[in-house]
Motif scaffolding. Structure first.
Motif, mmCIF file in Angstrom:
data_model
loop_
_atom_site.group_PDB
_atom_site.id
_atom_site.type_symbol
_atom_site.label_atom_id
_atom_site.label_comp_id
_atom_site.label_asym_id
_atom_site.label_seq_id
_atom_site.Cartn_x
_atom_site.Cartn_y
_atom_site.Cartn_z
ATOM 1 N N CYS A 156 18.885 -3.325 -1.714
ATOM 2 C CA CYS A 156 17.920 -4.096 -2.509
ATOM 3 C C CYS A 156 16.796 -4.634 -1.630
ATOM 4 N N THR A 157 17.121 -5.043 -0.433
ATOM 5 C CA THR A 157 16.091 -5.506 0.505
ATOM 6 C C THR A 157 15.148 -4.365 0.864
ATOM 7 N N GLU A 158 15.698 -3.182 1.059
ATOM 8 C CA GLU A 158 14.870 -2.007 1.352
ATOM 9 C C GLU A 158 13.923 -1.706 0.190
ATOM 10 N N ARG A 159 14.418 -1.792 -1.022
ATOM 11 C CA ARG A 159 13.569 -1.540 -2.194
ATOM 12 C C ARG A 159 12.483 -2.602 -2.312
ATOM 13 N N ALA A 160 12.846 -3.861 -2.114
ATOM 14 C CA ALA A 160 11.856 -4.945 -2.164
ATOM 15 C C ALA A 160 10.790 -4.731 -1.090
ATOM 16 N N ASP A 161 11.233 -4.389 0.110
ATOM 17 C CA ASP A 161 10.278 -4.148 1.192
ATOM 18 C C ASP A 161 9.353 -2.982 0.869
ATOM 19 N N GLY A 162 9.861 -1.982 0.164
ATOM 20 C CA GLY A 162 9.021 -0.850 -0.223
ATOM 21 C C GLY A 162 7.909 -1.268 -1.172
ATOM 22 N N TYR A 163 8.239 -2.080 -2.180
ATOM 23 C CA TYR A 163 7.199 -2.564 -3.095
ATOM 24 C C TYR A 163 6.150 -3.370 -2.331
ATOM 25 N N ARG A 164 6.611 -4.245 -1.443
ATOM 26 C CA ARG A 164 5.698 -5.072 -0.646
ATOM 27 C C ARG A 164 4.835 -4.210 0.269
ATOM 28 N N ASP A 165 5.479 -3.344 1.027
ATOM 29 C CA ASP A 165 4.757 -2.552 2.019
ATOM 30 C C ASP A 165 3.779 -1.577 1.381
ATOM 31 N N HIS A 166 4.132 -1.020 0.228
ATOM 32 C CA HIS A 166 3.205 -0.113 -0.452
ATOM 33 C C HIS A 166 1.980 -0.862 -0.973
ATOM 34 N N ALA A 167 2.153 -2.083 -1.459
ATOM 35 C CA ALA A 167 1.007 -2.878 -1.914
ATOM 36 C C ALA A 167 0.085 -3.189 -0.738
ATOM 37 N N ILE A 168 0.680 -3.580 0.378
ATOM 38 C CA ILE A 168 -0.114 -3.874 1.576
ATOM 39 C C ILE A 168 -0.833 -2.613 2.050
ATOM 40 N N GLU A 169 -0.144 -1.494 2.033
ATOM 41 C CA GLU A 169 -0.746 -0.210 2.439
ATOM 42 C C GLU A 169 -1.925 0.154 1.537
ATOM 43 N N ALA A 170 -1.758 0.014 0.227
ATOM 44 C CA ALA A 170 -2.850 0.333 -0.702
ATOM 45 C C ALA A 170 -4.057 -0.555 -0.439
ATOM 46 N N TYR A 171 -3.805 -1.836 -0.222
ATOM 47 C CA TYR A 171 -4.896 -2.768 0.040
ATOM 48 C C TYR A 171 -5.633 -2.402 1.328
ATOM 49 N N ARG A 172 -4.876 -2.152 2.385
ATOM 50 C CA ARG A 172 -5.497 -1.829 3.683
ATOM 51 C C ARG A 172 -6.216 -0.482 3.650
ATOM 52 N N GLU A 173 -5.614 0.486 2.984
ATOM 53 C CA GLU A 173 -6.194 1.828 2.950
ATOM 54 C C GLU A 173 -7.561 1.841 2.260
ATOM 55 N N LEU A 174 -7.685 1.110 1.160
ATOM 56 C CA LEU A 174 -8.925 1.140 0.385
ATOM 57 C C LEU A 174 -9.850 -0.024 0.697
ATOM 58 N N GLY A 175 -9.339 -1.077 1.295
ATOM 59 C CA GLY A 175 -10.163 -2.187 1.746
ATOM 60 C C GLY A 175 -10.405 -3.263 0.701
ATOM 61 N N ALA A 176 -10.751 -4.436 1.203
ATOM 62 C CA ALA A 176 -10.948 -5.618 0.358
ATOM 63 C C ALA A 176 -12.039 -5.401 -0.683
ATOM 64 N N ALA A 177 -13.125 -4.757 -0.313
ATOM 65 C CA ALA A 177 -14.242 -4.570 -1.258
ATOM 66 C C ALA A 177 -13.806 -3.730 -2.458
ATOM 67 N N PHE A 178 -12.977 -2.726 -2.232
ATOM 68 C CA PHE A 178 -12.502 -1.893 -3.324
ATOM 69 C C PHE A 178 -11.686 -2.711 -4.328
ATOM 70 N N TRP A 179 -10.806 -3.569 -3.829
ATOM 71 C CA TRP A 179 -9.876 -4.298 -4.682
ATOM 72 C C TRP A 179 -10.501 -5.542 -5.312
ATOM 73 N N GLN A 180 -11.648 -5.996 -4.836
ATOM 74 C CA GLN A 180 -12.279 -7.206 -5.360
ATOM 75 C C GLN A 180 -12.786 -6.953 -6.773
ATOM 76 N N THR A 181 -12.185 -7.616 -7.748
ATOM 77 C CA THR A 181 -12.616 -7.441 -9.137
ATOM 78 C C THR A 181 -12.908 -8.770 -9.831
ATOM 79 N N SER A 182 -12.562 -9.886 -9.241
ATOM 80 C CA SER A 182 -12.715 -11.165 -9.944
ATOM 81 C C SER A 182 -14.164 -11.511 -10.216
ATOM 82 N N ASP A 183 -15.080 -10.909 -9.483
ATOM 83 C CA ASP A 183 -16.509 -11.212 -9.694
ATOM 84 C C ASP A 183 -17.233 -10.116 -10.488
ATOM 85 N N ARG A 184 -16.485 -9.195 -11.050
ATOM 86 C CA ARG A 184 -17.124 -8.097 -11.798
ATOM 87 C C ARG A 184 -17.199 -8.414 -13.259
#
Length: 184
Positions: A156-184
């Motif tokens: 279960c810890t491995e699965r939780a870490d996968g969800y966390r690490d994949h979110a961090i990876e997606a954010y880093r891969e595409l960058g903050a500007a890509f994910w910024q939507t609150s001002d759109r």
């Protein structure tokens, strides 16, 4: 982009959280043509052919297992379509259902997140930082409520870490500007 924009339309401006789920579940594949190791599910308007269907629940001929990028599963494919509707066969519908599902689980599990807006606000404040207590709370909520792995076991810890690490990876891969939507 579709995950980010669908989440934003529903008030979730921390879309990398949702991308992390899709990466963990199917490596962002929605169509069977993107993941031929899986089962061929029902025809998807988004795919022009079969949707990806999970293969961990038995032989493909049994027509069970999760459907689409976010792997919605209510038993057989017919049960899943009856529970969630045909919209989950599309990328946008599957994504919107994932946002709704997760917001509902946050409302159930996170103290103070009693309304949709409270839950969305909490999700928007989840930092994408491994080891941060809120990030860890998010990832363990997903392992339990999305994946059914609710113990403190190594699995279960491995699965939780996968969800966390994949979110961090997606954010880093595409960058903050890509994910910024609150001002759109």
């Amino acid at each position: 982009m579709l995950i980010r924009d669908t989440a934003a339309q529903m008030g979730v401006h921390n879309g990398a959280l949702m991308a992390g789920i899709a990466m963990s579940e199917t490596n962002l594949a929605h169509c069977w043509s993107e993941a031929t190791y899986a089962c061929m599910g029902p025809t998807s308007p988004s795919c022009g052919g079969p949707i990806i269907a999970g293969s961990a629940d038995g032989p493909c001929a049994a027509m069970q297992g999760g459907l689409g990028m976010f792997q919605f599963d209510a038993g057989t494919w017919a049960d899943t379509l009856a529970a969630y509707g045909d919209a989950i066969l599309t990328v946008s519908g599957n994504t919107a259902q994932a946002v709704s599902f997760v917001v509902d689980k946050v409302m159930l599990d996170i103290p103070g997140a009693a309304s949709w807006q409270d839950a969305v606000d909490w999700m928007n404040r989840v930092p994408l930082v491994a080891g941060d207590p809120v990030t860890e709370q998010w990832s363990h909520l997903l392992a339990c409520r999305y994946n059914g792995c609710c113990t403190a076991s190594a699995l279960c810890t491995e699965r939780a870490d996968g969800y966390r690490d994949h979110a961090i990876e997606a954010y880093r891969e595409l960058g903050a500007a890509f994910w910024q939507t609150s001002d759109r």
